[in-house]
Design an enzyme around this catalytic site. Structure first.
Site, PDB file in Angstrom:
ATOM      1  N   ASN A  13      43.743  36.434  47.826  1.00 46.52           N
ATOM      2  CA  ASN A  13      42.762  37.104  48.674  1.00 46.52           C
ATOM      3  C   ASN A  13      43.128  38.549  48.965  1.00 46.52           C
ATOM      4  O   ASN A  13      42.283  39.340  49.345  1.00 46.52           O
ATOM      5  CB  ASN A  13      42.593  36.357  49.998  1.00 46.52           C
ATOM      6  CG  ASN A  13      41.877  35.033  49.777  1.00 46.52           C
ATOM      7  OD1 ASN A  13      40.833  34.981  49.137  1.00 46.52           O
ATOM      8  ND2 ASN A  13      42.463  33.960  50.254  1.00 46.52           N
TER       9      ASN A  13
ATOM     10  N   LYS B   9      59.796  57.148  15.758  1.00 41.85           N
ATOM     11  CA  LYS B   9      58.414  56.682  15.587  1.00 41.85           C
ATOM     12  C   LYS B   9      58.110  56.505  14.119  1.00 41.85           C
ATOM     13  O   LYS B   9      58.440  57.382  13.315  1.00 41.85           O
ATOM     14  CB  LYS B   9      57.460  57.715  16.198  1.00 41.85           C
ATOM     15  CG  LYS B   9      56.010  57.295  16.177  1.00 41.85           C
ATOM     16  CD  LYS B   9      55.056  58.445  15.915  1.00 41.85           C
ATOM     17  CE  LYS B   9      55.075  58.871  14.456  1.00 41.85           C
ATOM     18  NZ  LYS B   9      54.045  59.851  14.107  1.00 41.85           N
TER      19      LYS B   9
ATOM     20  N   ARG C 225      39.076  41.655  50.831  1.00 45.13           N
ATOM     21  CA  ARG C 225      40.414  41.931  51.364  1.00 45.13           C
ATOM     22  C   ARG C 225      41.374  42.531  50.333  1.00 45.13           C
ATOM     23  O   ARG C 225      42.485  42.918  50.665  1.00 45.13           O
ATOM     24  CB  ARG C 225      41.018  40.647  51.957  1.00 45.13           C
ATOM     25  CG  ARG C 225      40.477  40.363  53.346  1.00 45.13           C
ATOM     26  CD  ARG C 225      40.963  39.023  53.858  1.00 45.13           C
ATOM     27  NE  ARG C 225      40.276  37.919  53.196  1.00 45.13           N
ATOM     28  CZ  ARG C 225      40.706  36.666  53.199  1.00 45.13           C
ATOM     29  NH1 ARG C 225      41.828  36.344  53.809  1.00 45.13           N
ATOM     30  NH2 ARG C 225      40.017  35.715  52.587  1.00 45.13           N
TER      31      ARG C 225
ATOM     32  N   GLN D 278      25.251  35.652  39.177  1.00 47.92           N
ATOM     33  CA  GLN D 278      24.787  35.296  40.519  1.00 47.92           C
ATOM     34  C   GLN D 278      24.543  36.631  41.232  1.00 47.92           C
ATOM     35  O   GLN D 278      25.493  37.301  41.633  1.00 47.92           O
ATOM     36  CB  GLN D 278      25.853  34.473  41.265  1.00 47.92           C
ATOM     37  CG  GLN D 278      25.391  33.984  42.617  1.00 47.92           C
ATOM     38  CD  GLN D 278      26.537  33.428  43.468  1.00 47.92           C
ATOM     39  OE1 GLN D 278      27.711  33.734  43.234  1.00 47.92           O
ATOM     40  NE2 GLN D 278      26.193  32.630  44.464  1.00 47.92           N
TER      41      GLN D 278
ATOM     42  N   LEU E 268      34.043  29.818  39.284  1.00 49.77           N
ATOM     43  CA  LEU E 268      33.374  30.684  40.257  1.00 49.77           C
ATOM     44  C   LEU E 268      34.131  32.010  40.354  1.00 49.77           C
ATOM     45  O   LEU E 268      35.305  32.029  40.717  1.00 49.77           O
ATOM     46  CB  LEU E 268      33.334  30.025  41.634  1.00 49.77           C
ATOM     47  CG  LEU E 268      32.745  28.613  41.708  1.00 49.77           C
ATOM     48  CD1 LEU E 268      32.592  28.187  43.163  1.00 49.77           C
ATOM     49  CD2 LEU E 268      31.413  28.531  40.983  1.00 49.77           C
TER      50      LEU E 268
HETATM   51  C1  UD1 Z   1      36.120  27.671  49.620  1.00 50.78           C
HETATM   52  C2  UD1 Z   1      35.730  26.263  50.011  1.00 50.78           C
HETATM   53  C3  UD1 Z   1      36.803  25.677  50.930  1.00 50.78           C
HETATM   54  C4  UD1 Z   1      38.156  25.714  50.224  1.00 50.78           C
HETATM   55  C5  UD1 Z   1      38.466  27.107  49.738  1.00 50.78           C
HETATM   56  C6  UD1 Z   1      39.679  27.090  48.838  1.00 50.78           C
HETATM   57  C7  UD1 Z   1      33.304  26.223  50.119  1.00 50.78           C
HETATM   58  C8  UD1 Z   1      32.114  26.284  50.997  1.00 50.78           C
HETATM   59  N1  UD1 Z   1      34.474  26.309  50.718  1.00 50.78           N
HETATM   60  O1  UD1 Z   1      36.132  28.432  50.804  1.00 50.78           O
HETATM   61  O2  UD1 Z   1      36.494  24.356  51.259  1.00 50.78           O
HETATM   62  O3  UD1 Z   1      39.182  25.272  51.106  1.00 50.78           O
HETATM   63  O4  UD1 Z   1      37.387  27.654  48.942  1.00 50.78           O
HETATM   64  O5  UD1 Z   1      40.051  28.395  48.510  1.00 50.78           O
HETATM   65  O6  UD1 Z   1      33.166  26.047  48.915  1.00 50.78           O
HETATM   66  N2  UD1 Z   1      32.097  32.550  45.066  1.00 50.78           N
HETATM   67  C9  UD1 Z   1      31.049  32.838  44.214  1.00 50.78           C
HETATM   68  N3  UD1 Z   1      29.803  33.001  44.745  1.00 50.78           N
HETATM   69  C10 UD1 Z   1      29.543  32.857  46.067  1.00 50.78           C
HETATM   70  C11 UD1 Z   1      30.625  32.548  46.918  1.00 50.78           C
HETATM   71  C12 UD1 Z   1      31.875  32.390  46.383  1.00 50.78           C
HETATM   72  O7  UD1 Z   1      31.241  32.975  43.015  1.00 50.78           O
HETATM   73  O8  UD1 Z   1      28.384  33.021  46.445  1.00 50.78           O
HETATM   74  C13 UD1 Z   1      33.428  32.373  44.498  1.00 50.78           C
HETATM   75  C14 UD1 Z   1      34.415  33.395  45.050  1.00 50.78           C
HETATM   76  O9  UD1 Z   1      34.472  34.517  44.202  1.00 50.78           O
HETATM   77  C15 UD1 Z   1      35.714  32.616  45.057  1.00 50.78           C
HETATM   78  C16 UD1 Z   1      35.293  31.167  45.228  1.00 50.78           C
HETATM   79  O10 UD1 Z   1      33.933  31.121  44.887  1.00 50.78           O
HETATM   80  O11 UD1 Z   1      36.406  32.720  43.823  1.00 50.78           O
HETATM   81  C17 UD1 Z   1      35.516  30.663  46.631  1.00 50.78           C
HETATM   82  O12 UD1 Z   1      34.732  31.426  47.515  1.00 50.78           O
HETATM   83  P1  UD1 Z   1      35.263  31.861  48.951  1.00 50.78           P
HETATM   84  O13 UD1 Z   1      34.238  32.700  49.583  1.00 50.78           O
HETATM   85  O14 UD1 Z   1      36.630  32.404  48.831  1.00 50.78           O
HETATM   86  O15 UD1 Z   1      35.281  30.444  49.672  1.00 50.78           O
HETATM   87  P2  UD1 Z   1      36.185  30.044  50.884  1.00 50.78           P
HETATM   88  O16 UD1 Z   1      35.490  30.435  52.119  1.00 50.78           O
HETATM   89  O17 UD1 Z   1      37.565  30.489  50.680  1.00 50.78           O
HETATM   90 MG    MG Z   2      38.585  31.881  49.435  1.00 50.23          MG
END
Ligand code: UD1
Ligand code: MG
Length: 454
Positions: free
Chosen positions: A225, A349, A17, A75, A10
């Site tokens: 982050n 060089k 941030r 996405q 992902l």
């Molecule tokens: C997520 C988890 C949480 C976990 C945490 C660990 C979920 C709902 N929650 O939360 O349980 O403790 O990671 O770091 O899964 N991303 C996408 N597309 C999206 C949303 C996110 O590609 O639509 C990717 C982000 O770029 C990131 C990762 O998924 O790399 C995690 O997304 P983030 O929004 O950071 O999730 P958290 O709220 O941190």
């Molecule tokens: Mg996160």
């Protein structure tokens, strides 16, 4: 491993941030994009397919990894981690297992991923206990210790927020089940997102067991982050690398003050002082000594060579027992044979310097072939460039070039020749002779007075 493994990374999020125009996963740790670290760790699991979900930053993300064998899945809107995996779902094999990784968790340990895959029947979570679990999804277990669900921090009650075991985001799941569960996700939660983590409760509802692999290596599951997070993980990575170098036989003046952005191979009894940066592929043979604040990139350094402070070396090949610096600069194509010396403010060089030859002070040597036991006096310049073309200077064995000489290429200085200081040499100089070419007359004006300020 007999099961077919698919990997989904992902990486669509913006990383608000980070306060950056660059997508988060392209920020660099140890010289490489965060996502590159994840891809490399993933490859060590020999997946049959690897998909990366991208979004923020558009094609800049796939374009940065053109050489990788990856299924890129866009996405367009970031509607949550569950929505992200839904985008890849049609590409996943119907049998086998999918490991979900996060593009912003760079120090991922392939061994814990493998342990997770191996114990997962339908669904398995990589979890960690955190002193400060704030922000993470909490793992809810029943009295028997069985996992019931994951509740996101923002949706959790005060009591649930006291749970320290959290979801790292790394999940292994049976493909057939995953496809079925993804279609059942809703965004009925505090963030209005499709949470991937909701598949845990769906599994439990079917009476399936949720496995957990609990890791104790917190840095290996730490996400980036902010720029402060990135800097903190950089130091974790570098300290681990420094420890490996010491195990391999290097002495480091301070293992907290070295940066390796690539691969550094060291022999026995190598000594590295503080503040050095190594980039690309660098090899240091036995007994090499590197002084403080040197930058060395894509180079090989031979046995017992000593490099003094503030020396910059890029794409050079240095043999044994050489002495360099302080403040020397070797540019691409510099090659030093055994026992060559290159001193302060000398730039080299695309040139070969023969065994035992020396250029100790203030020189530019470009596009030159220099034989053995040659002495290049202070301030010597090879004039290799006419503004359009480059030409070579050839200096044969045992030549002595006097200080402040310009060698206007193409030009050959014959074996054993001596060039007088201050010469501008435009024609070949014969072997064994003294050649000089200076302004003819040295004049002195008696009673001349220095000007004084009026
Ligand atoms: C997520 C988890 C949480 C976990 C945490 C660990 C979920 C709902 N929650 O939360 O349980 O403790 O990671 O770091 O899964 N991303 C996408 N597309 C999206 C949303 C996110 O590609 O639509 C990717 C982000 O770029 C990131 C990762 O998924 O790399 C995690 O997304 P983030 O929004 O950071 O999730 P958290 O709220 O941190
Ligand atoms: Mg996160």
């Amino acid at each position: 491993m007999s099961t077919k493994v698919n990997i989904v990374i992902l990486a669509a999020g913006k990383g608000t941030r980070m306060q950056s125009l660059t997508p988060k996963v392209l920020h660099r740790l140890a010289g490489k994009p965060l996502l590159q670290h994840v891809i490399e760790a993933a490859k060590r699991l020999y997946p049959s397919k690897m998909a990366v979900i991208y979004g923020y930053g558009g094609d800049t993300v796939p374009n940065a990894f053109a050489q990788e064998d990856i299924i890129w899945v866009e996405q367009k809107e970031q509607l949550g981690t569950g929505h992200a995996v839904q985008q890849a779902s049609p590409k996943l094999d119907d049998d086998g297992i999918t490991l979900i990784l996060l593009g912003d968790v760079p120090l991922l340990n392939p061994k814990s991923c493998l342990a997770l895959i191996n114990k997962t029947k339908s669904i398995g979570l990589l979890t960690v206990n955190k002193q400060n679990p704030s922000g993470y999804g909490r793992i809810l277990r029943n009295a028997q210790g069985q996992i019931l669900s994951i509740v996101e921090h923002k949706d959790a009650t005060d009591d649930q927020r006291k749970i320290t075991e959290v979801n790292t985001g790394i999940i292994a799941v049976n493909n057939a089940k995953l496809k079925q569960w993804l279609s059942q996700l809703t965004n009925n939660n505090s963030q209005g997102e499709y949470y991937l983590t909701d598949i845990v409760a769906l599994a439990v509802k079917e009476g399936l067991t949720v496995e957990a692999e609990v890791t104790h290596d917190e840095s290996s599951v730490e996400g980036v982050n902010s720029k402060a997070d990135l800097a903190a993980l950089e130091r974790v990575y570098q300290l681990a690398y420094a420890t490996k170098l010491m195990e391999a036989g290097a002495s480091l003046a301070d293992p907290f003050r070295i940066d390796v952005r690539g691969e550094l191979k060291v022999g026995k009894d190598v000594e590295i002082d503080v503040g050095c940066v190594f980039e690309g592929h660098v090899t240091l043979a036995d007994q090499v000594k590197i002084g403080p604040y040197c930058v060395i990139k894509d180079s090989v350094v031979g046995r017992a060579t000593s490099i003094a402070a503030f020396t910059h070396i890029d794409q050079a090949k240095i043999e044994a027992d050489c002495r360099l610096g302080p403040y020397a600069r070797l540019r691409p194509g510099a090659e030093l044979a055994d026992s060559a010396h290159v001193g302060n403010f000398v730039e080299i060089k695309n040139s070969q310097i023969g065994a035992g030859s020396k250029a100790n002070h203030l020189s530019y040597i470009g596009d030159a072939t220099i034989g053995q036991n040659v002495n290049i006096g202070a301030g010597t310049i090879t004039c290799n460039y006419d503004g359009v073309n480059k030409y070579r200077t050839i200096i044969e064995d045992d030549v002595f070039i006097g200080s402040d000489t310009q060698l206007v290429a193409p030009v050959v200085i014959g074996e054993g020749a001596t060039i007088a200081a201050g010469s501008t040499i435009t024609k070949n100089a014969p072997a064994g002779q003294l050649t000089f070419c200076r302004a003819k007359d040295q004049k002195s004006i008696p009673n001349w007075k220095r000007p004084v300020k009026k």
